[in-house]
Scaffold this motif. Sequence first.
Motif, PDB file in Angstrom:
ATOM      1  N   MET A  64      -2.541 -16.363  27.798  1.00 18.18           N
ATOM      2  CA  MET A  64      -1.542 -16.318  28.847  1.00 18.18           C
ATOM      3  C   MET A  64      -2.211 -16.579  30.173  1.00 18.18           C
ATOM      4  O   MET A  64      -3.265 -16.039  30.470  1.00 18.18           O
ATOM      5  CB  MET A  64      -0.859 -14.940  28.873  1.00 18.18           C
ATOM      6  CG  MET A  64       0.236 -14.827  29.919  1.00 18.18           C
ATOM      7  SD  MET A  64       1.121 -13.262  29.784  1.00 18.18           S
ATOM      8  CE  MET A  64      -0.109 -12.128  30.404  1.00 18.18           C
ATOM      9  N   VAL A  65      -1.582 -17.394  31.000  1.00 19.02           N
ATOM     10  CA  VAL A  65      -2.089 -17.712  32.325  1.00 19.02           C
ATOM     11  C   VAL A  65      -1.001 -17.361  33.317  1.00 19.02           C
ATOM     12  O   VAL A  65       0.081 -17.938  33.270  1.00 19.02           O
ATOM     13  CB  VAL A  65      -2.472 -19.194  32.449  1.00 19.02           C
ATOM     14  CG1 VAL A  65      -3.053 -19.470  33.820  1.00 19.02           C
ATOM     15  CG2 VAL A  65      -3.446 -19.580  31.352  1.00 19.02           C
ATOM     16  N   THR A  73       3.155 -19.523  29.085  1.00 23.00           N
ATOM     17  CA  THR A  73       3.237 -19.608  27.632  1.00 23.00           C
ATOM     18  C   THR A  73       4.082 -18.443  27.104  1.00 23.00           C
ATOM     19  O   THR A  73       3.625 -17.307  27.124  1.00 23.00           O
ATOM     20  CB  THR A  73       1.844 -19.540  26.996  1.00 23.00           C
ATOM     21  OG1 THR A  73       1.138 -18.418  27.521  1.00 23.00           O
ATOM     22  CG2 THR A  73       1.056 -20.793  27.267  1.00 23.00           C
ATOM     23  N   SER A  89      -9.379 -31.201  25.460  1.00 18.40           N
ATOM     24  CA  SER A  89      -9.666 -30.189  24.443  1.00 18.40           C
ATOM     25  C   SER A  89     -10.974 -30.487  23.723  1.00 18.40           C
ATOM     26  O   SER A  89     -11.776 -29.589  23.465  1.00 18.40           O
ATOM     27  CB  SER A  89      -8.507 -30.122  23.445  1.00 18.40           C
ATOM     28  OG  SER A  89      -8.766 -29.148  22.455  1.00 18.40           O
ATOM     29  N   THR A 128      -5.670 -13.059  27.425  1.00 19.87           N
ATOM     30  CA  THR A 128      -5.081 -13.108  26.085  1.00 19.87           C
ATOM     31  C   THR A 128      -4.610 -11.699  25.752  1.00 19.87           C
ATOM     32  O   THR A 128      -4.752 -10.778  26.549  1.00 19.87           O
ATOM     33  CB  THR A 128      -6.110 -13.572  25.042  1.00 19.87           C
ATOM     34  OG1 THR A 128      -7.134 -12.568  24.914  1.00 19.87           O
ATOM     35  CG2 THR A 128      -6.746 -14.901  25.440  1.00 19.87           C
ATOM     36  N   GLU A 180      -1.015 -25.640  34.860  1.00 18.45           N
ATOM     37  CA  GLU A 180      -0.846 -24.565  33.887  1.00 18.45           C
ATOM     38  C   GLU A 180      -0.890 -25.103  32.455  1.00 18.45           C
ATOM     39  O   GLU A 180      -1.451 -24.474  31.557  1.00 18.45           O
ATOM     40  CB  GLU A 180       0.466 -23.830  34.170  1.00 18.45           C
ATOM     41  CG  GLU A 180       0.418 -23.079  35.500  1.00 18.45           C
ATOM     42  CD  GLU A 180       1.789 -22.738  36.053  1.00 18.45           C
ATOM     43  OE1 GLU A 180       2.795 -22.986  35.346  1.00 18.45           O
ATOM     44  OE2 GLU A 180       1.864 -22.232  37.193  1.00 18.45           O
ATOM     45  N   GLY A 181      -0.315 -26.272  32.265  1.00 17.13           N
ATOM     46  CA  GLY A 181      -0.392 -26.882  30.946  1.00 17.13           C
ATOM     47  C   GLY A 181      -1.814 -27.241  30.567  1.00 17.13           C
ATOM     48  O   GLY A 181      -2.252 -27.041  29.426  1.00 17.13           O
ATOM     49  N   THR A 229      -4.068 -24.250  29.435  1.00 11.70           N
ATOM     50  CA  THR A 229      -3.929 -23.706  28.085  1.00 11.70           C
ATOM     51  C   THR A 229      -5.045 -24.202  27.165  1.00 11.70           C
ATOM     52  O   THR A 229      -5.400 -23.547  26.194  1.00 11.70           O
ATOM     53  CB  THR A 229      -2.562 -24.068  27.482  1.00 11.70           C
ATOM     54  OG1 THR A 229      -2.427 -25.492  27.439  1.00 11.70           O
ATOM     55  CG2 THR A 229      -1.432 -23.476  28.294  1.00 11.70           C
ATOM     56  N   THR A 230      -5.608 -25.379  27.477  1.00 11.05           N
ATOM     57  CA  THR A 230      -6.713 -25.898  26.652  1.00 11.05           C
ATOM     58  C   THR A 230      -8.035 -25.201  26.982  1.00 11.05           C
ATOM     59  O   THR A 230      -8.997 -25.312  26.227  1.00 11.05           O
ATOM     60  CB  THR A 230      -6.897 -27.405  26.872  1.00 11.05           C
ATOM     61  OG1 THR A 230      -7.307 -27.652  28.222  1.00 11.05           O
ATOM     62  CG2 THR A 230      -5.596 -28.154  26.601  1.00 11.05           C
ATOM     63  N   VAL A 255      -8.417 -21.805  27.655  1.00 11.75           N
ATOM     64  CA  VAL A 255      -8.454 -20.370  27.357  1.00 11.75           C
ATOM     65  C   VAL A 255      -9.504 -20.022  26.310  1.00 11.75           C
ATOM     66  O   VAL A 255     -10.392 -19.180  26.549  1.00 11.75           O
ATOM     67  CB  VAL A 255      -7.061 -19.876  26.931  1.00 11.75           C
ATOM     68  CG1 VAL A 255      -7.143 -18.428  26.443  1.00 11.75           C
ATOM     69  CG2 VAL A 255      -6.088 -19.978  28.099  1.00 11.75           C
TER      70      VAL A 255
END
Length: 328
Positions: free
Chosen positions: A1-2, A18, A38, A94, A119-120, A123-124, A126
Motif C-alpha cells: 500500500m502506498v 491499491t 519491474s 505492506t 502511484e502506479g 507499486t512495482t 514495493v
Amino acid sequence: MVSPMNGRAELRDDKVITPFGDLAPRPDIRPEVLLRLSGKLQTTLELGQLLEIFLEEIQQAVLVDGLTFHHEPTNTTIAVGRNSLHTANYRLQTQQDYMGDMTFHRSTRFREHELANIEGLMTTLVYPLRNALRYHEALAAAFRDPLTGAGNRVALDKTLSREVELSKRHDQPLSVLMLDLDHFKQVNDEFGHSMGDKVLKEAVKAMTGCIRQTDMCFRYGGEEFLIMLSNADQSGALRIAERVRMGIGQLSFAGKKDKLQVTASIGCATLQPSDDTEELVSRADTALYVAKDSGRNRVISDLDIEYTRQGDVSEEPSPEPNQEANGH
C-alpha cells in the motif's frame, strides 16, 4: 500500500492507490514501461542503486526532478536527483512492514493524473524495496555490536582505515576518543550482569546523543568504546569528549538497595601526518590510561602527555660537574 502523507501536491485525504478508487484518476502507463521497470528493479539489492534505477525509469513516464527516501527504523536517508519547490509525499506500507517514506520533487505542481501515474509506478517498487531493506539491515547487523547497537570491531577497522585515508587525501582533521567506563567490574559484581548490560546500552545512547551525526561510535571491547570524530581537530575533539563524559556522568540506575551512577575516562588523539590507524588508536589508548591513572572521570589528550613528559625532562636536575668526576 502506498498512501499520500500530505496535501502539498493537491492530494485528497485518505487516497490509497491499491486498489484504485472509482473516482480517482487511473494511471496511464504503457504496459512495456511497467514490465521493463519491474525487471530492472529485480537486478539489485543495493538500496541506493535501486532508487537510482527507479527514478531513471519513471522519468520516462512522469516528469520528476528527484526523490528522497527516508526509513526511520534504520535512520536511513537517500536522495537521488535534485530537490525542487513542489513535492509529493508517500508512506510505503505492506500489511506486515513499514518500508519508509518517499518524497518526489519537481519545479512545477503535480497534477492529479501525474500523481496517479507515480502511484502506479510505485507499486512495482514495493517488494524490491522490501528485499533491499532486509539486505541492508542484514549487512548493518553484521557490523553492529548486538548488545549496544554500536559498531563492532570489523566495522571499526573498515571505517577508520577509510577515514584516515580520506583525512590525509583532503587535508582534513580527524580525531578519535578512546572511552572506558570506570569501575565497571564492580557494577557487574555488585549489581549483576543484567545491570551491567543495561549500563552499556544506556552509555552508548548517551554517547550517540552527545556526538554529531557525522561521528561514529564503536564497541572496542568489554566496557571500552572508540568514537571517531570526522573533521574534528584537537580543540573540537576535546569539547565533544567533555560533552560525552558529562552525558555519561548524568546517567543514574536504580539498584535493589543503592542507586548506581557511572563515570567514564576518555583519551583523545588527533591524526598526525605520519600516523596510520594503529598509531592513532595507540596514542588515544595511552591517553585513556593516563586519564584512569590520574583519578578517572576525566579527559586527557595525547598532546597533554607529551607536554607532561617534556616538563618532566626539563625539570630534572643535571649532575654537578664535581659529583660526576668523583663518581658520587
